[in-house]
Design an enzyme around this catalytic site. Structure first.
Site, PDB file in Angstrom:
ATOM      1  N   HIS A  69     108.135  31.950  43.176  1.00 22.73           N
ATOM      2  CA  HIS A  69     107.284  31.040  42.405  1.00 22.73           C
ATOM      3  C   HIS A  69     106.028  30.790  43.223  1.00 22.73           C
ATOM      4  O   HIS A  69     106.102  30.271  44.346  1.00 22.73           O
ATOM      5  CB  HIS A  69     108.025  29.726  42.156  1.00 22.73           C
ATOM      6  CG  HIS A  69     107.278  28.737  41.316  1.00 22.73           C
ATOM      7  ND1 HIS A  69     107.168  28.859  39.946  1.00 22.73           N
ATOM      8  CD2 HIS A  69     106.590  27.605  41.651  1.00 22.73           C
ATOM      9  CE1 HIS A  69     106.469  27.840  39.467  1.00 22.73           C
ATOM     10  NE2 HIS A  69     106.109  27.071  40.484  1.00 22.73           N
ATOM     11  N   SER A 108     106.998  33.681  38.849  1.00 24.82           N
ATOM     12  CA  SER A 108     106.450  32.580  38.054  1.00 24.82           C
ATOM     13  C   SER A 108     105.282  31.973  38.817  1.00 24.82           C
ATOM     14  O   SER A 108     105.133  32.173  40.024  1.00 24.82           O
ATOM     15  CB  SER A 108     107.523  31.533  37.740  1.00 24.82           C
ATOM     16  OG  SER A 108     108.154  31.075  38.922  1.00 24.82           O
ATOM     17  N   GLU A 162     102.447  28.468  39.211  1.00 25.00           N
ATOM     18  CA  GLU A 162     102.209  27.043  38.950  1.00 25.00           C
ATOM     19  C   GLU A 162     100.718  26.733  38.936  1.00 25.00           C
ATOM     20  O   GLU A 162      99.949  27.248  39.754  1.00 25.00           O
ATOM     21  CB  GLU A 162     102.891  26.186  40.012  1.00 25.00           C
ATOM     22  CG  GLU A 162     102.698  24.684  39.775  1.00 25.00           C
ATOM     23  CD  GLU A 162     103.615  23.845  40.632  1.00 25.00           C
ATOM     24  OE1 GLU A 162     104.847  24.038  40.509  1.00 25.00           O
ATOM     25  OE2 GLU A 162     103.107  23.033  41.425  1.00 25.00           O
TER      26      GLU A 162
END
Length: 285
Positions: free
Chosen positions: A266, A16, A18
């Site tokens: 992440h 993932s 950000e």
């Protein structure tokens, strides 16, 4: 001699990314390109940060809409300090109307010059409110701090605050960025001993600009290994060497985390794609 040769990891873990909300229309258009670049990795979701006291609320919503319009799952950050229950309910209704069902729930910081904390003191209270009023409709991510929260003096208390968030209804956690894998593994062992079983995904910051990363680390109490810091500082303005060495450090960190059982990675992208994509390529994901 340290072996920095990249070795594709043996298992594929969820990835993932950000972002922070761009401040200009040009930045928004550039970010759409970054999303499309990173989409080749088939990420689980893209998260979008939220300024102190909700100061980027509309920009966060706009960025989330842009990501969703490109066909990807978006997870807006939602901080509660300085907010009311009515305010949070309104924001959740807005996201619900957009088809958003994943959140990163945070306490957050008050804007400079603001004295009142509002109706929520802790992220656990925000999560409890969401569960009480919205049920299980949302997948709620929370923050975790392998080297402990920079405002927390006692490690045991920080662990308890994390456990409170999970017991209030969090589904999973994303850590603050770090460079010491042992800190992550120790943190996971500590919370598992407390009966916490949710996935704890390590947050990784590619080294785009070493001086900036070092500033973030000093602010947030994050350890940069001395040998790595000295080598980085010795490169001075040699951007190519900093980039290459940074890629080696971050790649090996990810390899160790995945080999050790981390349930995903992440990436804190700083709204850039090149270094993150290169790390993913080296990992074989």
């Amino acid at each position: 001699m340290t072996d920095t040769t990249s070795r594709p990891v043996s298992k594929r873990v969820p990835i993932s990314f950000e972002f922070f909300p761009p401040n200009t229309p040009v930045g928004s258009e550039k970010l759409k390109t970054v999303v499309q670049d990173l989409a080749v990795v088939d990420p689980e979701f893209f998260s979008v940060t939220y300024g102190a006291g909700g100061s980027t609320r509309e920009k966060t919503l706009s960025t989330v809409r842009d990501i969703a319009a490109l066909g990807h799952e978006a997870a807006p950050h939602l901080s509660c300090v300085g907010s009311t229950r009515a305010n949070i309910a309104e924001i959740l209704a807005t996201y619900r109307a957009q088809g958003i069902r994943r959140l990163v729930a945070l306490r957050g910081d008050l804007p400079s010059g603001t004295a009142t904390a509002g109706e929520f003191r802790y992220a656990s209270e925000l999560i409890a409110f969401i569960r009480e009023t919205q049920g299980s409709d949302w997948h709620i991510e929370v923050a975790a701090y392998p080297e402990y929260h920079p405002q927390q003096r006692y490690a045991k208390r920080d662990l308890q605050f994390f456990a409170d968030k999970v017991r209030a209804g969090a589904n999973s956690a994303i850590t603050q960025f770090f460079f010491n894998p042992d800190a992550y593994f120790h943190f996971v062992d500590e919370v598992r001993a407390m009966g916490i079983t949710v996935p704890i995904v390590p947050g990784i910051m590619p080294i785009h600009n070493y001086a900036r990363i070092a500033q973030f680390a000093a602010r947030d109490g994050i350890e940069i290994p001395r040998w790595a810091a000295l080598k980085m500082e010795g490169f001075l303005d040699d951007a190519a060497s900093i980039r290459a060495f940074g890629l080696d450090i971050v790649t090996r960190l990810c390899e160790r985390l995945i080999e050790g059982g981390a349930p995903g990675i992440h990436f804190y992208t700083l709204n850039q794609s090149a270094l993150t994509l290169e790390v993913c390529k080296r990992l074989g994901v």
